[in-house]
Design a protein around this motif. Structure first.
Motif, PDB file in Angstrom:
ATOM      1  N   ALA A 108       2.246  44.788  27.894  1.00  0.00           N
ATOM      2  CA  ALA A 108       3.701  44.768  27.818  1.00  0.00           C
ATOM      3  C   ALA A 108       4.254  43.370  27.579  1.00  0.00           C
ATOM      4  CB  ALA A 108       4.303  45.343  29.107  1.00  0.00           C
ATOM      5  N   LEU A 109       3.392  42.357  27.675  1.00  0.00           N
ATOM      6  CA  LEU A 109       3.858  40.988  27.460  1.00  0.00           C
ATOM      7  C   LEU A 109       3.978  40.683  25.977  1.00  0.00           C
ATOM      8  CD1 LEU A 109       1.612  39.062  30.050  1.00  0.00           C
ATOM      9  CD2 LEU A 109       3.983  39.798  30.357  1.00  0.00           C
ATOM     10  N   GLU A 110       4.818  39.711  25.655  1.00  0.00           N
ATOM     11  CA  GLU A 110       4.913  39.249  24.276  1.00  0.00           C
ATOM     12  C   GLU A 110       3.616  38.563  23.868  1.00  0.00           C
ATOM     13  OE1 GLU A 110       8.257  36.718  23.848  1.00  0.00           O
ATOM     14  OE2 GLU A 110       9.736  38.279  24.291  1.00  0.00           O
ATOM     15  N   ASP A 111       3.335  38.557  22.575  1.00  0.00           N
ATOM     16  CA  ASP A 111       2.088  37.968  22.101  1.00  0.00           C
ATOM     17  C   ASP A 111       1.970  36.500  22.468  1.00  0.00           C
ATOM     18  OD1 ASP A 111       1.363  40.372  21.078  1.00  0.00           O
ATOM     19  OD2 ASP A 111       1.753  39.885  18.973  1.00  0.00           O
ATOM     20  N   ALA A 112       3.083  35.759  22.412  1.00  0.00           N
ATOM     21  CA  ALA A 112       3.035  34.332  22.765  1.00  0.00           C
ATOM     22  C   ALA A 112       2.643  34.146  24.227  1.00  0.00           C
ATOM     23  CB  ALA A 112       4.387  33.682  22.497  1.00  0.00           C
ATOM     24  N   ASP A 113       3.116  35.028  25.110  1.00  0.00           N
ATOM     25  CA  ASP A 113       2.759  34.929  26.518  1.00  0.00           C
ATOM     26  C   ASP A 113       1.293  35.310  26.736  1.00  0.00           C
ATOM     27  OD1 ASP A 113       5.245  34.073  27.301  1.00  0.00           O
ATOM     28  OD2 ASP A 113       6.003  36.094  27.708  1.00  0.00           O
ATOM     29  N   ARG A 114       0.790  36.253  25.939  1.00  0.00           N
ATOM     30  CA  ARG A 114      -0.629  36.617  26.062  1.00  0.00           C
ATOM     31  C   ARG A 114      -1.520  35.470  25.585  1.00  0.00           C
ATOM     32  NH1 ARG A 114      -1.237  42.539  23.525  1.00  0.00           N
ATOM     33  NH2 ARG A 114      -3.387  42.232  24.281  1.00  0.00           N
ATOM     34  N   VAL A 115      -1.055  34.723  24.596  1.00  0.00           N
ATOM     35  CA  VAL A 115      -1.793  33.528  24.173  1.00  0.00           C
ATOM     36  C   VAL A 115      -1.838  32.517  25.320  1.00  0.00           C
ATOM     37  CG1 VAL A 115      -1.674  31.492  22.676  1.00  0.00           C
ATOM     38  CG2 VAL A 115      -1.391  33.773  21.703  1.00  0.00           C
TER      39      VAL A 115
END
Length: 596
Positions: free
Chosen positions: A482-489
């Motif tokens: 559910a997190l944004e891709d930038a946060d998963r990075v």
């Protein structure tokens, strides 16, 4: 240590390790006494009229009322001189090997043994001459032994005069090396009271780091040379392993290790492991530059309180020779428990959790004896005592009095987290609670050695770890998808930072020690990978196309590279990540910080 009969002084009260004797109205506070027929060693801690209350440093079982007490007319002091390095002392400065020779494996009370061996011969090479004026702290001569480390003869503090006679050649401990015109004598060794700080010419600013070789300490929570740091942690969090690793790899000329109130089997392991540890500087045993002070939990509690002062005095002696000394105390909690037990027997007003109300004051005086200084006397030289104190809070509760009192006066906190230890992440340092007050003072040193990127990258890593905690809390509620891709990075890179940068294997011959240059390389690769990944997402690439495992492998190759291959491995990693192939500026410097 000569004892003088104290008139008809006799024991009139016995309470565990505390005894009362009278009449002793002329005794001095903190004077040593010989107690009972066995001559047990004790120290006056209170005077009440003609009564002296004495804490006994040895087991008092079997003492009887009416036994005699003899004065020594001197405080608890340690003999300082050549031959200290490599020794193993008990809490009051007696060498354990000679105690065992004298009394066997089970040491009886009242046994005496001189701190320094009288059998060892030293070659004295004067550096001053007849007619020279000398004063306290001056280096009078250099001494060399047939084997083991060498040393110097220092003029004891508060002694001054003109040399009338100076004898070179072979000497034994106890021999007079020089005589002054006023009749004073200077020996190969001298005694110093353990509770009295040794004087210095001047205190110096904390602007040089105490490099430990541990990435999480040197990068995020650095300590200045001559600084003080508390290392609180519960059982099994790795306090002892950290101190042994620092003893081996930290930039210290001498290590003084005080086992204060630790379990007997743990101290037995220390006594077995230290002689077997290889000194990476010389290839010899680490004991050649170490002094061990041993006071286990089953020894009398009074000697536990004295052992920390003994360790600090030994450290100050080597500091006065112009050496960098690391003093390791494991642990201050046991020292504080000794204060609490003695205070309760004296019926003093208890403070928080039963500790004496002066606990913070005593801790403050102890920590203040650490520092980087210009030594007393000539030639001009600088020395430092860096104090690393383990604290064992019950249940790992950092709010308990000893930890809180330490935090009020020490310059850094390396808090250990049992959750990280259970995850096999070592050193198990909690980067959320740990801190250092020396960071800004040390930034100019690192900027000069490695460039301005050091401070900027440390701030970026700290910010990344803080953001990582927030994101993991959110991911635990809604799931990482559910997190944004930038946060998963950010989560992926933070995981690599934790595993590859902050974790370290103390038993790996390469990874056990990391120079600032290697730390710089690892941080630069990880942060460059983060910026690359975020730029790729901004350019429209999918998160699944980003290969974080490749980044892990490249960083791991740099982390495990021998020193001779480090620069080449960095260059290869940067090329494979598509970064500028040139190695960052700071990495072109050698271990001394100078350009090759």
């Amino acid at each position: 240590m000569n004892a003088r009969a104290a008139g008809d002084a006799r024991l009139v009260r016995i309470v565990g390790a505390l005894v009362e004797a009278a009449p002793l109205g002329d005794a001095m506070l903190y004077e040593l006494m010989r107690v009972g027929e066995a001559g047990l060693l004790g120290e006056v801690i209170r005077l009440d009229g003609d009564r002296a209350i004495i804490q006994v440093f040895e087991e008092t079982t079997g003492l009887r009322l009416g036994e005699p007490v003899a004065r020594t007319e001197s405080p608890l002091a340690v003999e300082l001189g050549p031959g200290l390095l490599g020794s193993v002392l008990d809490g009051v400065g007696r060498p354990l090997d000679r105690l065992a020779e004298e009394a066997g494996a089970f040491i009886r009370g009242g046994v005496e043994a001189r701190t320094l061996s009288e059998d060892r011969e030293w070659s004295v090479e004067p550096v001053r001459g007849v007619g020279d004026a000398v004063s306290g702290g001056d280096v009078l001569a250099r001494v060399r032994a047939t084997e083991g480390p060498s040393g110097v003869v220092l003029v004891p503090p508060r002694i001054a005069g003109r040399i009338a006679e100076l004898t070179p050649g072979p000497h034994h401990i106890g021999d007079v090396v020089a005589r002054l015109e006023d009749g004073g004598e200077i020996g190969l060794s001298h005694h110093w009271p353990v509770r009295r700080p040794r004087p210095v010419a001047a205190r110096l600013p904390a602007d040089r780091p105490f490099l430990t070789g541990q990435r999480v300490f040197d990068f995020l929570f650095p300590v200045a040379e001559g600084g003080s740091v508390a290392v609180p942690g519960g059982f099994g969090t790795g306090k002892t392993v950290i101190e042994q690793t620092l003893a081996r790899y930290a930039e210290a000329d001498v290590v003084v290790y005080v086992g204060c109130g630790e379990r007997g089997n743990e101290m037995a392991e220390v006594l077995e492991q230290f002689p077997a540890l290889e000194d990476p500087r010389t290839g010899g045993s680490i004991m050649n530059r170490t002094v061990l002070i041993v006071n286990t939990s089953n020894m009398p509690v009074a000697a536990r309180e004295a052992s920390i002062y003994l360790g600090m005095t030994v450290a100050e002696y080597f500091r006065d020779q112009g050496l960098r000394v690391a003093l390791m105390a494991d642990s201050l909690s046991r020292w504080a428990e000794a204060l609490r037990e003695i205070g309760s027997r004296l019926q003093e007003m208890p403070g928080e959790e039963g500790y004496p109300t002066y606990l913070g004051n005593r801790l403050g005086h102890l920590y203040e004896r650490a520092g980087r200084v210009r030594c007393l006397g000539a030639p001009v030289r600088e020395g430092a005592v860096t104090f690393v104190s383990a604290v064992s809070p019950p249940g790992g509760d950092f709010s308990e009095p000893v930890t809180q009192a330490s935090l009020r006066v020490c310059g850094a906190l390396w808090g250990l987290d049992p959750a990280l230890a259970h995850q096999r992440h070592f050193p198990a340092v909690d980067w959320e609670t740990s801190y250092s007050l020396y960071t800004r003072d040390l930034d100019p040193y690192f900027a000069d050695r490695l460039g301005p990127e050091w401070a900027r990258w440390r701030s970026e890593v700290t910010e990344l770890l803080q953001k990582d905690r927030e994101l993991r809390e959110v991911a635990a509620l809604v799931g990482p998808e559910a997190l944004e891709d930038a946060d998963r990075v950010r989560l992926e890179i933070a995981r690599l930072v934790r595993d590859q940068l902050l974790a370290q294997n103390a038993f790996d011959p390469v990874d056990a020690f990391s120079s600032p240059e290697r730390i710089m390389a690892l941080a630069s690769l990880l942060l460059a990978s983060r910026h690359q990944a975020l730029e790729a997402l901004a350019a429209g690439r999918d998160l699944e196309d980003l290969d974080f495992d490749a980044t892990r492998r490249l960083v791991d190759r740099v982390r495990s590279a021998p020193d001779a291959e480090l620069e080449e491995r960095i260059r290869e990693a940067r090329e494979q990540l598509g970064l500028e192939a040139a190695v960052p500026v700071g990495l072109h410097k050698n271990a001394t910080g100078e350009a090759p």
